[in-house]
Motif scaffolding. Structure first.
Motif, PDB file in Angstrom:
ATOM      1  N   ASP A   1       8.809   7.208  -7.321  1.00  0.00           N
ATOM      2  CA  ASP A   1       8.315   7.084  -8.696  1.00  0.00           C
ATOM      3  C   ASP A   1       6.971   7.796  -8.798  1.00  0.00           C
ATOM      4  O   ASP A   1       5.938   7.227  -8.454  1.00  0.00           O
ATOM      5  CB  ASP A   1       8.149   5.600  -9.056  1.00  0.00           C
TER       6      ASP A   1
ATOM      7  N   ARG B   1       4.933   8.306 -11.042  1.00  0.00           N
ATOM      8  CA  ARG B   1       3.919   7.600 -11.821  1.00  0.00           C
ATOM      9  C   ARG B   1       3.139   6.594 -10.976  1.00  0.00           C
ATOM     10  O   ARG B   1       2.037   6.172 -11.334  1.00  0.00           O
ATOM     11  CB  ARG B   1       4.604   6.883 -12.994  1.00  0.00           C
ATOM     12  N   MET B   2       3.708   6.230  -9.819  1.00  0.00           N
ATOM     13  CA  MET B   2       3.072   5.224  -8.983  1.00  0.00           C
ATOM     14  C   MET B   2       1.709   5.678  -8.461  1.00  0.00           C
ATOM     15  O   MET B   2       0.833   4.851  -8.184  1.00  0.00           O
ATOM     16  CB  MET B   2       3.986   4.864  -7.801  1.00  0.00           C
TER      17      MET B   2
ATOM     18  N   SER C   1      -0.734   4.529 -10.884  1.00  0.00           N
ATOM     19  CA  SER C   1      -0.753   3.066 -10.904  1.00  0.00           C
ATOM     20  C   SER C   1      -1.569   2.496  -9.752  1.00  0.00           C
ATOM     21  O   SER C   1      -2.317   1.529  -9.927  1.00  0.00           O
ATOM     22  CB  SER C   1       0.679   2.530 -10.850  1.00  0.00           C
TER      23      SER C   1
ATOM     24  N   LYS D   1      -3.959 -10.956 -12.978  1.00  0.00           N
ATOM     25  CA  LYS D   1      -2.792 -10.195 -13.412  1.00  0.00           C
ATOM     26  C   LYS D   1      -2.439 -10.449 -14.868  1.00  0.00           C
ATOM     27  O   LYS D   1      -1.836  -9.588 -15.524  1.00  0.00           O
ATOM     28  CB  LYS D   1      -1.585 -10.540 -12.526  1.00  0.00           C
TER      29      LYS D   1
ATOM     30  N   ASN E   1      -4.604  -6.115 -17.921  1.00  0.00           N
ATOM     31  CA  ASN E   1      -3.671  -6.007 -16.798  1.00  0.00           C
ATOM     32  C   ASN E   1      -2.243  -6.428 -17.114  1.00  0.00           C
ATOM     33  O   ASN E   1      -1.293  -5.924 -16.509  1.00  0.00           O
ATOM     34  CB  ASN E   1      -4.170  -6.855 -15.621  1.00  0.00           C
TER      35      ASN E   1
ATOM     36  N   ASN F   1       1.378  -6.879 -18.101  1.00  0.00           N
ATOM     37  CA  ASN F   1       2.461  -5.916 -18.402  1.00  0.00           C
ATOM     38  C   ASN F   1       1.976  -4.468 -18.339  1.00  0.00           C
ATOM     39  O   ASN F   1       2.529  -3.584 -18.994  1.00  0.00           O
ATOM     40  CB  ASN F   1       3.056  -6.188 -19.794  1.00  0.00           C
ATOM     41  N   SER F   2       0.921  -4.246 -17.557  1.00  0.00           N
ATOM     42  CA  SER F   2       0.318  -2.920 -17.493  1.00  0.00           C
ATOM     43  C   SER F   2       0.081  -2.481 -16.047  1.00  0.00           C
ATOM     44  O   SER F   2       0.471  -1.384 -15.651  1.00  0.00           O
ATOM     45  CB  SER F   2      -1.005  -2.915 -18.270  1.00  0.00           C
TER      46      SER F   2
ATOM     47  N   ARG G   1       0.640  -1.986 -12.215  1.00  0.00           N
ATOM     48  CA  ARG G   1       1.859  -1.810 -11.421  1.00  0.00           C
ATOM     49  C   ARG G   1       1.475  -1.529  -9.959  1.00  0.00           C
ATOM     50  O   ARG G   1       0.328  -1.247  -9.674  1.00  0.00           O
ATOM     51  CB  ARG G   1       2.688  -0.630 -11.943  1.00  0.00           C
ATOM     52  N   GLY G   2       2.462  -1.618  -9.090  1.00  0.00           N
ATOM     53  CA  GLY G   2       2.247  -1.227  -7.702  1.00  0.00           C
ATOM     54  C   GLY G   2       2.062  -2.378  -6.738  1.00  0.00           C
ATOM     55  O   GLY G   2       1.839  -2.161  -5.541  1.00  0.00           O
TER      56      GLY G   2
ATOM     57  N   GLU H   1       4.204  -4.418  -5.522  1.00  0.00           N
ATOM     58  CA  GLU H   1       5.231  -4.444  -4.475  1.00  0.00           C
ATOM     59  C   GLU H   1       4.993  -3.352  -3.436  1.00  0.00           C
ATOM     60  O   GLU H   1       5.362  -3.509  -2.256  1.00  0.00           O
ATOM     61  CB  GLU H   1       6.629  -4.288  -5.095  1.00  0.00           C
TER      62      GLU H   1
END
Length: 336
Positions: A63, A65-66, A69, A99, A104, A106-107, A109-110, A112
């Motif tokens: 991904d 985009r990560m 993020s 979070k 933050n 729903n915005s 990410r990363g 995991e």
């Protein structure tokens, strides 16, 4: 026979003693006396940077985009009580995690990705590498994998024992901030106006939801959205009106080279094509000093890279927990 004063003999003996102490001692000493250093894990976990890089590389391959993020995750962590991995903590019975704070929710990410890297490091070097250090290294690697500069990450941070949702709401700059607000929020955590403009260049990669700049789209011309190019405004209005999904449609922060870490972000601002109001504010009439920096970075990509690296190291050194403060979490989401 040469006669040495007692103090001189004592000093000579001390120097000989210090020379016999293993490097590991000095590494551990720096970890326990409040210093960050590039080789903090040299003896205890020499493969730390390779393990983090491999994890980030795989995540970005899956991904693209990560990369943005993970860079943003480090930024949002450091702005709340320093770089202590508090942003990774889930809610507990005693505090609400960061979070769910407005900047933050729903915005970010990363999480995991950091979990997976932490798992690898716990296997290779149990109870050794902090989640806060993983965030700092991952941010650097994300920039490198996007074509940006590299730098030595200072390490030796420890992880916090709590999170602060209220401070996350207060400290993290909003996407509609003006120059005065941006400068104030950066200065409040120990970063300068120059740091603010350089670090804003991180928006040369990544995306933002239409909801983060929706107020700019309500006008019929660029006069209703100060500084915004008329054609660019029209393209954003079209993009964000195509799908009725609560403004969750994503737009590129840098529509020219969206996946490349370069200085195009600053060129876009000078053309009136900054996506967020807080971006375009850097070249507004009330931001003459910030506009000068934007012009410098637009003309000289190397100047941007050098200042970005310096500011990232500076940001990464904000109020780190060291010595016996905090802990080395086994799981980045919960305290030991």
């Amino acid at each position: 026979m040469v006669q040495y004063p007692f103090c001189a003999l004592l000093m000579l003996s001390l120097l000989i003693f210090l020379a016999t102490i293993p490097n590991a001692f000095f590494t551990q000493a720096c970890l326990t006396t409040g210093y960050l250093r590039a080789d903090a894990y040299q003896t205890r976990c020499p493969g730390v940077e390779a393990i983090v890089f491999a994890g980030v590389e795989q995540a970005v391959a899956d991904d693209p985009r990560m990369a943005a993020s993970l860079l943003r995750l480090h930024f949002h962590d450091c702005f709340v009580n320093g770089c202590d991995a508090s942003v990774l903590l889930d809610d507990t019975l005693t505090f609400e995690g960061e979070k769910t704070a407005a900047p933050n929710l729903n915005s970010l990410r990363g999480f995991e990705v950091i979990d997976a890297i932490k798992s690898e490091l716990e296997f290779a070097c149990p109870e050794t590498v902090s989640c806060a250090d993983i965030l700092a290294i991952a941010a650097r690697d994300s920039v490198v994998l996007s074509g940006g500069p590299t730098w030595q990450v200072l390490m030796g941070r420890r992880d916090s024992l709590f999170a602060n949702k209220g401070l996350a709401n207060k400290n993290i700059p909003a996407p509609n901030s003006d120059v005065a607000t941006l400068v104030s929020k950066f200065q409040n955590v120990g970063l300068s106006q120059k740091d603010m403009v350089a670090l804003s260049g991180g928006h040369t990669i990544g995306k933002a939801r239409c909801s983060t700049f929706s107020t700019r789209l309500k006008g019929s011309s660029s006069s209703d959205s100060p500084g915004l190019d008329k054609d660019f405004l029209a393209s954003l209005q079209q993009l964000c009106s195509e799908f009725d999904n609560n403004n969750m449609t994503l737009a590129e922060l840098d529509f020219v080279t969206p996946a490349t870490f370069d200085n195009q972000y600053y060129t876009n601002l000078l053309s009136g094509e900054g996506l967020l109001a807080s971006d375009q504010a850097l070249v507004a009439e009330d931001g003459i000093a910030t506009r000068n920096l934007v012009e410098t970075y637009a003309e000289d990509p190397q100047a941007f890279f050098e200042d970005f690296k310096t500011s990232m190291v500076k940001m990464g050194s904000l109020k780190p927990l060291t010595g016996k403060s905090g802990q080395i979490r086994h799981n980045c989401r919960i305290m030991n």
